[in-house]
Design a protein around this motif. Structure first.
Motif, mmCIF file in Angstrom:
data_model
loop_
_atom_site.group_PDB
_atom_site.id
_atom_site.type_symbol
_atom_site.label_atom_id
_atom_site.label_comp_id
_atom_site.label_asym_id
_atom_site.label_seq_id
_atom_site.Cartn_x
_atom_site.Cartn_y
_atom_site.Cartn_z
ATOM 1 N N ALA A 1 2.888 -5.917 -4.489
ATOM 2 C CA ALA A 1 1.459 -5.599 -4.561
ATOM 3 C C ALA A 1 1.260 -4.104 -4.775
ATOM 4 O O ALA A 1 2.033 -3.284 -4.294
ATOM 5 C CB ALA A 1 0.764 -6.039 -3.286
ATOM 6 N N LEU A 2 0.204 -3.773 -5.498
ATOM 7 C CA LEU A 2 -0.233 -2.393 -5.671
ATOM 8 C C LEU A 2 -1.480 -2.237 -4.819
ATOM 9 O O LEU A 2 -2.427 -3.019 -4.962
ATOM 10 C CB LEU A 2 -0.539 -2.108 -7.141
ATOM 11 N N GLY B 1 1.056 -8.981 -7.257
ATOM 12 C CA GLY B 1 1.968 -9.188 -8.376
ATOM 13 C C GLY B 1 2.051 -8.016 -9.331
ATOM 14 O O GLY B 1 2.659 -8.126 -10.396
ATOM 15 N N ARG B 2 1.451 -6.874 -8.979
ATOM 16 C CA ARG B 2 1.459 -5.702 -9.876
ATOM 17 C C ARG B 2 2.285 -4.578 -9.266
ATOM 18 O O ARG B 2 2.245 -4.342 -8.067
ATOM 19 C CB ARG B 2 0.025 -5.202 -10.112
ATOM 20 N N ARG B 3 3.012 -3.888 -10.126
ATOM 21 C CA ARG B 3 3.782 -2.722 -9.686
ATOM 22 C C ARG B 3 3.078 -1.429 -10.078
ATOM 23 O O ARG B 3 3.188 -0.416 -9.412
ATOM 24 C CB ARG B 3 5.166 -2.757 -10.316
ATOM 25 N N HIS B 4 2.345 -1.493 -11.176
ATOM 26 C CA HIS B 4 1.675 -0.301 -11.707
ATOM 27 C C HIS B 4 0.514 -0.758 -12.580
ATOM 28 O O HIS B 4 0.609 -1.775 -13.266
ATOM 29 C CB HIS B 4 2.659 0.526 -12.544
ATOM 30 N N ILE B 5 -0.578 0.002 -12.549
ATOM 31 C CA ILE B 5 -1.707 -0.228 -13.447
ATOM 32 C C ILE B 5 -2.085 1.141 -14.014
ATOM 33 O O ILE B 5 -2.341 2.080 -13.248
ATOM 34 C CB ILE B 5 -2.926 -0.845 -12.716
ATOM 35 N N TYR C 1 2.757 1.306 -4.057
ATOM 36 C CA TYR C 1 3.388 0.051 -4.457
ATOM 37 C C TYR C 1 4.091 -0.502 -3.227
ATOM 38 O O TYR C 1 4.877 0.187 -2.586
ATOM 39 C CB TYR C 1 4.393 0.294 -5.593
ATOM 40 N N TYR D 1 -9.080 -8.207 -2.764
ATOM 41 C CA TYR D 1 -7.890 -8.637 -3.497
ATOM 42 C C TYR D 1 -8.219 -8.843 -4.974
ATOM 43 O O TYR D 1 -9.244 -9.416 -5.314
ATOM 44 C CB TYR D 1 -7.340 -9.939 -2.913
ATOM 45 N N ASN D 2 -7.324 -8.371 -5.834
ATOM 46 C CA ASN D 2 -7.438 -8.514 -7.285
ATOM 47 C C ASN D 2 -8.851 -8.210 -7.792
ATOM 48 O O ASN D 2 -9.467 -9.046 -8.462
ATOM 49 C CB ASN D 2 -6.990 -9.910 -7.718
ATOM 50 N N TRP E 1 -3.899 -5.351 -5.716
ATOM 51 C CA TRP E 1 -3.594 -6.135 -6.902
ATOM 52 C C TRP E 1 -2.259 -6.835 -6.640
ATOM 53 O O TRP E 1 -1.209 -6.196 -6.608
ATOM 54 C CB TRP E 1 -3.503 -5.252 -8.134
#
Length: 126
Positions: free
Chosen positions: A69-70, A87-91, A61, A116-117, A85
């Motif tokens: 970003a992750l 805007g993500r902290r965890h998926i 992270y 990206y993404n 990814w």
């Protein structure tokens, strides 16, 4: 069995006996990636839309003031691509050691391949 076939199988056996653990793992990942119909990361170029498959080596992270970003490094036995990814902290399920297939457009950041993404599919845990 012809003599050439005998020599070929002997060569393969000797290669397996003398190969390092990392080389054996890389060959196995390349075979699994090919079975999925994925493009080897080594052959991916900037701007290409690709499907890659492999094992996540690291997941980090990256907190940033404007956009967290992750990031995960995906290794397919030929090279590494970083999946980001924004805007993500965890998926859930995105963790080191997990196998997945990712699709997206390849970019290059700091001389490293990045997607990206990405759209991704987690492979069943073994």
């Amino acid at each position: 069995m012809t003599t050439d076939e005998g020599r070929g199988s002997l060569r393969r056996m000797l290669r397996r006996l003398t190969a390092s653990e990392a080389e054996i793992e890389a060959q196995q990942l390349q075979r699994e990636s090919a079975r999925c119909g994925a493009v080897p990361v080594l052959q991916c170029g900037r701007g290409q839309v690709v499907s890659v498959s492999g094992r996540l080596r690291t997941v980090v992270y990256t907190p940033r003031t404007n956009l967290p970003a992750l990031e995960a490094d995906l290794y397919d036995g030929s090279d590494v691509v970083t999946l980001v990814w924004l805007g993500r902290r965890h998926i859930a399920g995105i963790e080191p050691g997990r196998h997945l297939t990712a699709r997206g457009r390849v970019a290059v950041r700091d001389d490293r391949k990045v997607i990206y993404n990405p759209y991704y599919e987690l492979e069943p845990s073994k």
